[in-house]
Design an enzyme around this catalytic site. Structure first.
Site, PDB file in Angstrom:
ATOM      1  N   GLY A  98       2.861  -2.385   5.625  1.00 47.26           N
ATOM      2  CA  GLY A  98       1.980  -3.439   5.161  1.00 47.26           C
ATOM      3  C   GLY A  98       1.968  -4.564   6.162  1.00 47.26           C
ATOM      4  CB  ALA A  99       0.615  -7.988   5.995  1.00 49.04           C
ATOM      5  CE1 TYR A 100       2.932 -10.010   3.226  1.00 47.07           C
ATOM      6  CE2 TYR A 100       4.975  -9.150   2.335  1.00 47.07           C
ATOM      7  CZ  TYR A 100       3.707  -9.663   2.141  1.00 47.07           C
ATOM      8  OH  TYR A 100       3.190  -9.805   0.881  1.00 47.07           O
ATOM      9  CB  VAL A 138       7.711   2.389   2.939  1.00 47.46           C
ATOM     10  CG1 VAL A 138       8.400   3.307   1.926  1.00 47.46           C
ATOM     11  CG2 VAL A 138       7.053   1.213   2.230  1.00 47.46           C
ATOM     12  CG  ASP A 177      -3.863  -5.402  -3.127  1.00 46.69           C
ATOM     13  OD1 ASP A 177      -5.073  -5.455  -2.835  1.00 46.69           O
ATOM     14  OD2 ASP A 177      -2.971  -5.167  -2.296  1.00 46.69           O
ATOM     15  N   GLY A 201       5.253   4.203   5.747  1.00 42.66           N
ATOM     16  CA  GLY A 201       4.217   3.317   5.227  1.00 42.66           C
ATOM     17  C   GLY A 201       4.416   1.925   5.783  1.00 42.66           C
ATOM     18  CE  LYS A 205       6.513  -3.902   0.031  1.00 38.40           C
ATOM     19  NZ  LYS A 205       5.519  -4.267  -1.016  1.00 38.40           N
TER      20      LYS A 205
END
Length: 553
Positions: A20-22, A25, A138, A18, A41
């Site tokens: 995200g922006a920064y 995972v 979110d 996985g 994470k």
């Protein structure tokens, strides 16, 4: 590229699962043990500061709030955390069922009872969070995962906020969230000092109610009601102008008894919006549902119904399903989140807007660090029989044993002429995951070789407005094709904005497999980041354009 911490209290056992922006995972297990498998994470501090403008205090807030939540069956559990000079890491429960919305058919949604089942679990998770004084801020498909038994698991608390402490409530003024799911008071407030801060705050828990309403809508119809809650979106404008009685065809799919619940949750005025108590006592919420508090066999039935709803009609010409997109917003300051979005209006030739695309072949020479879903099948050694040059339209041309094996593979059922799950598969199933695997079903088998399928895929990408640069930059076509065949695998990297102008990134991975002594290609669409429902839509669009070489059952 920064080295991960050296003294981790667990052993990493996977590549990236996985992103995200920064943060990314990966899977792990405790040192010296084989279980449980957990998720870690990793947040790169420097990247989070430069790309996300996140201070160490804000990163620590995510850790603190996630830990404060404790244990709830519908929330990914925090198991521990740590940091070094470069990284902050969070150990969490692994969502063994994968993405929920990867298993929702784009533009169709879920069966009514299943959508109701997951909505009640979402409300249970959000109610628990709010009871702890924490708002998620979110709520969107990317953050709704599944456990091994098919239960919903709410994830990602990077934007969570403490709105109540010691009985006192406080407002938030940071603009955050995903445009299709964000509440209107977050994006329509006055911003006289900074573009990312509102002069007057909002109650984040009430904003969560709005987001839950949009998620429920998507569960029911497989699409968002609008691209953003501003007057730049004609769907939203009509919804406001008609006081929630939109003429949009998507709303026509909503049952009458659910309509009033959605209108209550999607009240533009936050003071009039339904509370959690009003949601939980609404007749549609309290309706009977055979999957709630049911036996384990009901989970198998639920998974069977979900799998049956995933289908791609390869007999349908791609151009016939085109509906087009709404026009993008002309106001550059309407939202400061990603870029100005507009809602996906399925389907092939729908006009995906591209930020950039770069081919990556061969895959062994690229930084493709994602854990690959398991292959459908792989046989060592080459058969003496030669690959057929004629495309196979049906598995009927394969041996009975190969047909039997293919019939047990969940991803093959989506190409059936009549959607359904083989009885032999359901009879042998004891758990949700026996029917619906954790990995994405965005994949297909083709009887043509890698060097034949890549040009077809590239042409399909062009047809959905995803341009692909030349695949033979420093080599002749013959040299490149020979290298693909030698390695037995290749990859095309896709980076785009989806139909709502939100980031959607990943790889199309092509690998050589053998069935019944015949060489074929398995094509897997591996999402790196973005909305799982939008990735499903992208997969369907491309697959329809290459449908003549897709093996069906």
């Amino acid at each position: 590229m920064a080295p991960l911490p050296a003294d981790l209290p667990f052993q990493l056992i996977s590549k990236t699962i996985g992103q995200g922006a920064y943060a990314s995972v990966r899977k792990a297990i405790p040192l010296g043990r084989r279980n449980p498998v957990i998720a870690i994470k990793f947040i790169n501090k420097d990247h989070a500061f430069r790309q996300g403008r996140l201070t160490p205090k804000q990163i620590n807030m995510e850790v603190t709030l996630h830990a404060h939540l404790g244990k709830h069956q519908n929330i990914i559990q925090h198991l521990g955390h740590g940091e070094d000079q470069l990284w902050t890491w969070i150990a969490m429960e692994l969502a063994e069922g994968g993405d929920l919305f990867d298993k929702v058919e784009a533009d169709e949604g879920l069966p009514l009872d299943i959508a109701h089942f997951y909505f009640t679990q979402l409300i249970s998770a959000v109610s628990y969070m709010h009871g702890k004084g924490i708002a998620h801020r979110d709520l969107k498909p990317e953050n709704v995962l599944l456990g091994e038994d098919g239960d919903l698991k709410l994830a990602d608390f990077g934007l969570a906020a403490l709105f109540k402490k010691d009985g006192k409530s406080r407002l938030c003024n940071t603009i955050c969230g995903s445009p299709p799911y964000i509440a209107p008071e977050v994006v329509n407030g006055r911003k006289s000092k900074r573009n990312d801060l509102l002069d007057n705050g909002y109650m984040p828990n009430i904003c969560d109610i709005w987001s839950c309403g949009v998620v429920l809508f998507v569960l029911m119809v497989g699409n968002t009601p609008w691209d953003e809650p501003t007057m730049n979106s004609w769907e939203y404008k009509e919804y406001v102008d008609t006081d929630g009685r939109s003429s949009d065809e998507l709303w026509a799919k909503i049952p009458p008894d659910l309509y009033s619940l959605l209108r209550g949750m999607l009240k533009v005025d936050p003071q009039q919006r339904f509370t959690l108590d009003e949601i939980r006592t609404h007749p549609w919420f309290t309706r009977d549902n055979p999957f709630i508090n049911g036996k384990r066999k009901n989970r198998v039935e639920m998974a069977t119904q979900m799998l049956s709803h995933l289908h791609i009609d390869l007999s349908q010409p791609p151009s016939q399903s085109q509906r087009g997109f709404s026009q993008p917003s002309q106001d550059p300051d309407a939202m400061e989140i990603d870029s100005t979005p507009h809602r996906s209006r399925a389907e092939p030739s729908s006009g995906l807007k591209i930020t950039s695309t770069q081919p990556e072949t061969p895959i062994a020479d690229t930084p493709f660090d994602w854990e690959r879903p398991p292959r459908l099948a792989s046989h060592d050694g080459m058969s003496a029989s030669q690959p057929s040059k004629a495309p196979i339209q049906s598995s009927a041309q394969l041996s009975q044993s190969t047909q039997d094996m293919l019939s047990q593979e969940p991803s093959m059922s989506q190409f059936k002429a009549t959607p359904g799950v083989p009885l032999s598969l359901t009879q042998a199933a004891n758990r949700f995951n026996d029917i619906l695997p954790h990995y994405s079903l965005a994949r297909f088998i083709s009887p043509v070789t890698i060097s034949h399928i890549i040009p077809l895929l590239c042409d399909a990408l062009h047809r959905v407005n995803v341009p692909v640069p030349s695949l033979t930059a420093n080599k002749s076509l013959a040299e490149q094709e020979a290298e693909w065949e030698r390695l037995g695998e290749a990859s095309i990297r896709v980076k785009m904005a989806d139909g709502r102008r939100q980031g959607l990134n990943g790889h199309i991975v092509i690998e050589r497999v053998w069935f019944d002594g015949q060489q074929m290609s398995e094509v897997r669409f591996v999402k790196a980041s973005g909305d799982p429902l939008e990735w499903r839509r992208f997969f369907k669009e491309v697959t329809l354009w290459v449908g003549e070489v897709v093996l069906t059952t």
